[in-house]
Design an enzyme around this catalytic site. Structure first.
Site, short mmCIF file in Angstrom:
data_model
loop_
_atom_site.label_atom_id
_atom_site.label_comp_id
_atom_site.label_asym_id
_atom_site.label_seq_id
_atom_site.Cartn_x
_atom_site.Cartn_y
_atom_site.Cartn_z
N LYS A 41 0.80 -1.30 0.38
CA LYS A 41 -0.18 -0.29 -0.03
C LYS A 41 0.65 0.64 -0.40
CE LYS A 41 -3.71 -1.78 3.04
NZ LYS A 41 -4.57 -1.77 1.70
N ARG A 70 -10.57 -11.19 2.14
CA ARG A 70 -11.26 -12.72 1.17
C ARG A 70 -10.47 -13.95 1.07
NH1 ARG A 70 -11.64 -9.61 -4.22
NH2 ARG A 70 -11.23 -7.79 -3.16
N1 BES Z 1 -7.97 -3.94 4.54
C1 BES Z 1 -8.03 -3.34 2.93
C2 BES Z 1 -9.37 -2.53 3.14
C3 BES Z 1 -9.18 -1.11 3.19
C4 BES Z 1 -8.91 -0.02 2.70
C5 BES Z 1 -10.07 -0.85 4.28
C6 BES Z 1 -9.64 1.56 3.44
C7 BES Z 1 -10.49 0.70 4.48
C8 BES Z 1 -10.48 1.37 3.70
C9 BES Z 1 -8.17 -4.68 2.28
O1 BES Z 1 -7.75 -5.53 2.54
C10 BES Z 1 -7.80 -3.96 0.79
O2 BES Z 1 -6.34 -3.85 0.86
N2 BES Z 1 -8.56 -3.84 -0.17
C11 BES Z 1 -7.68 -3.58 -1.55
C12 BES Z 1 -8.63 -4.89 -2.13
C13 BES Z 1 -8.59 -4.62 -4.00
C14 BES Z 1 -6.47 -4.59 -3.85
C15 BES Z 1 -9.05 -5.27 -5.07
C16 BES Z 1 -8.86 -2.00 -1.39
O3 BES Z 1 -9.61 -2.09 -1.11
O4 BES Z 1 -7.74 -1.65 -2.38
MN MN Z 2 -5.38 -5.85 1.75
#
Ligand code: BES
Ligand code: MN
Ligand code: ZN
Length: 486
Positions: A270, A344
């Site tokens: 990230k 997931r």
């Molecule tokens: N934990 C995150 C989701 C999230 C992101 C919650 C920001 C709250 C704020 C999750 O594991 C994630 O990183 N999801 C990705 C999925 C994508 C790679 C398809 C996302 O939402 O960017």
């Molecule tokens: Mn994630």
């Protein structure tokens, strides 16, 4: 904070011995039959332009002549809904929460009297307003002195108020537990810490708690969960906690909570900005623990099982890589195109594991997608279920608990994006509709179970100056489970 009911009429309020008195006022004038000392103070304030019978109005007065309580607060109640009451309490408690007052008495005048839902809302508002994180902050201000809150009510309302206070108290304790867990930094709240928390909860409330380690998960074939966990030296935990308050033959409600104690994204790392907030990525797990606590405290006659796959998502030389294909516990293979879609990947194996309990329903709770925050913001959690009756039950529970959700679609068309040339499915689709494709992915692992998914990415915590966990959706889940108790 302890809560109790006290039967008293509107005429007796000036004699109430509490150190602070909060009077909630409804209607368009000084209510008839209100205690004269209070009525005089209120009319004078209205005359002076310091109080109006309008939504959001509050007024603090100190040592009013003829009123025993040293601190007197008036607050306007625009209607008799629990939601308005919660807001109104939240506004007015700012006057007393940092004061010397140890007891607070709350009265409602000029309206129809108390309901159980209102009493519950009072507890929720007060415990919310007085909560402050201090676990790793020695310089935090001291806790509020408020220790005893009495709800002043009529004899007729007293049973409903008592019931609301009991439920409110349990939900508040569960919400508090969820907040404390989620607010703890990732180096404190590790998978091991979550497991220890579950165990001590078990001891205190009579839950049966089992914690599986990596070897156990290997034996079970949880290739997907293991793939996420292997990037970190922090040992994974797979937590199973059971409250068996129902009859032996009652099929349990199973809650599955995402327990990523820190989500860096893994190799698909990230950006740095706000990455600290990914310590909240175990908010689903925290809400499962909080709900178990609330339900067990109430000794509800229901069987409730919480399942928490817990690990960190980190990049390292042992981390799973984009393009890797893993075999889930269900036997289905997954091409991991993005290691940041890890929620997931841990939930799918937990959903397969849940099948052994022959659940009445299985609900997973997860801070799953940024896309859900884009879709719904921070007010309503995303609810996904192919089961109309179950979805309706959860929406109703959320409305009642003032912890609302909103139903999202699950049409087969959304599944298209998960196609892979190298495995049964990919773990991500295109960016569009990301909250839905995440839910579609999970749906492939639900088998014949009645299933719903709550995406709490927007509701589990607040960002900005008041950064912190909300404890949601403990209220929704507790209401849902209680409605299913015998
Ligand atoms: N934990 C995150 C989701 C999230 C992101 C919650 C920001 C709250 C704020 C999750 O594991 C994630 O990183 N999801 C990705 C999925 C994508 C790679 C398809 C996302 O939402 O960017
Ligand atoms: Mn994630
Ligand atoms: Zn995550």
């Amino acid at each position: 904070m302890d809560f109790k009911t006290q039967v008293i009429g509107a005429q007796g309020l000036s004699g109430v011995g509490a150190e602070a008195l909060l009077v909630l006022v409804s209607g368009q004038q000084v209510p008839e039959g209100l205690d004269p000392a209070l009525a005089d103070a209120l009319s004078a304030a209205v005359k002076d332009g310091d109080f109006a019978f309008k939504s959001g109005q509050t007024l603090y007065m100190h040592r009013v002549a003829g009123v025993k309580a040293a601190r007197l607060v008036f607050a306007y109640l625009a209607d008799d809904t629990a939601k308005t009451l919660r807001k109104s309490i939240g506004l007015s408690v700012t006057y007393v929460k940092g004061s010397g007052a140890r007891q607070l008495a709350v009265a409602a005048v000029g309206g129809p009297g108390w309901t159980a839902a209102q009493a519950e809302a009072v507890v929720a508002a007060l415990s919310d307003a007085t909560y402050l994180y201090r676990e790793t902050k020695p310089s935090a201000p001291p806790p509020s002195k408020l220790a005893l809150v009495s709800l002043l009510c009529s004899k007729a309302d007293a049973p409903a108020v008592a019931e609301g206070l009991l439920r409110g108290d349990a939900i508040a304790a569960g919400t508090l537990l969820a907040k404390e867990c989620a607010n703890l930094p990732g180096n404190h709240c590790t998978p091991t810490y979550l497991a220890e928390t579950a165990k001590s909860l078990g001891k205190e409330f009579g839950l049966k708690v089992e914690v599986l380690d990596r070897k156990d998960c290997e034996k079970l074939g949880m290739g997907s969960f293991l793939a996420v966990a292997k990037g970190s030296a922090e040992p994974l935990k797979f937590i199973v906690a059971r409250w068996m308050g129902g009859a032996k033959a009652d099929a349990p409600v199973v809650l599955v909570g995402k327990g990523i104690t820190f989500d860096s994204g893994g190799i698909s790392i990230k950006p740095a900005a706000e990455m600290d907030e990914m310590k909240f990525d175990m908010g689903g797990a925290a809400s499962v623990l909080g709900t178990l606590r609330a339900v067990a405290q109430l000794k509800a006659k229901v069987n409730l099982i919480g399942i928490i796959p817990a690990c960190e998502n980190l990049p390292s030389s042992t981390a799973v890589k984009p393009g890797d294909v893993v075999t889930s516990m269900s036997g289905q293979t997954i091409e991991i195109l993005n290691t940041d879609a890890e929620g997931r990947l841990i939930l799918c194996d937990a959903l397969t594991y849940a099948e052994r309990f022959k659940p009445a329903v299985v609900i997973d709770i997860a801070t799953l997608t940024g896309a859900c925050v884009v879709a719904l913001g921070h007010h309503r959690s995303g609810l996904f279920s192919p089961d109309d009756a179950l979805a309706a039950e959860l929406l109703a529970a959320g409305d009642k608990a003032l912890d609302p959700a909103w139903r999202m679609p699950l049409d087969d068309e959304y599944d298209e994006g998960l196609k892979s040339s190298f495995a049964d499915m990919a773990n991500v689709g295109s960016r569009a509709g990301g909250a839905v494709t995440a839910a579609m992915f999970l749906k492939r692992f639900t088998g014949k179970q009645r299933w719903a998914h709550l995406d709490i990415a927007g509701t589990a915590w607040k960002s900005g100056t008041a950064k912190g966990a909300t404890g949601r959706p403990v209220p929704l889940l507790t209401h849902f489970v209680l409605a299913r108790a015998r």
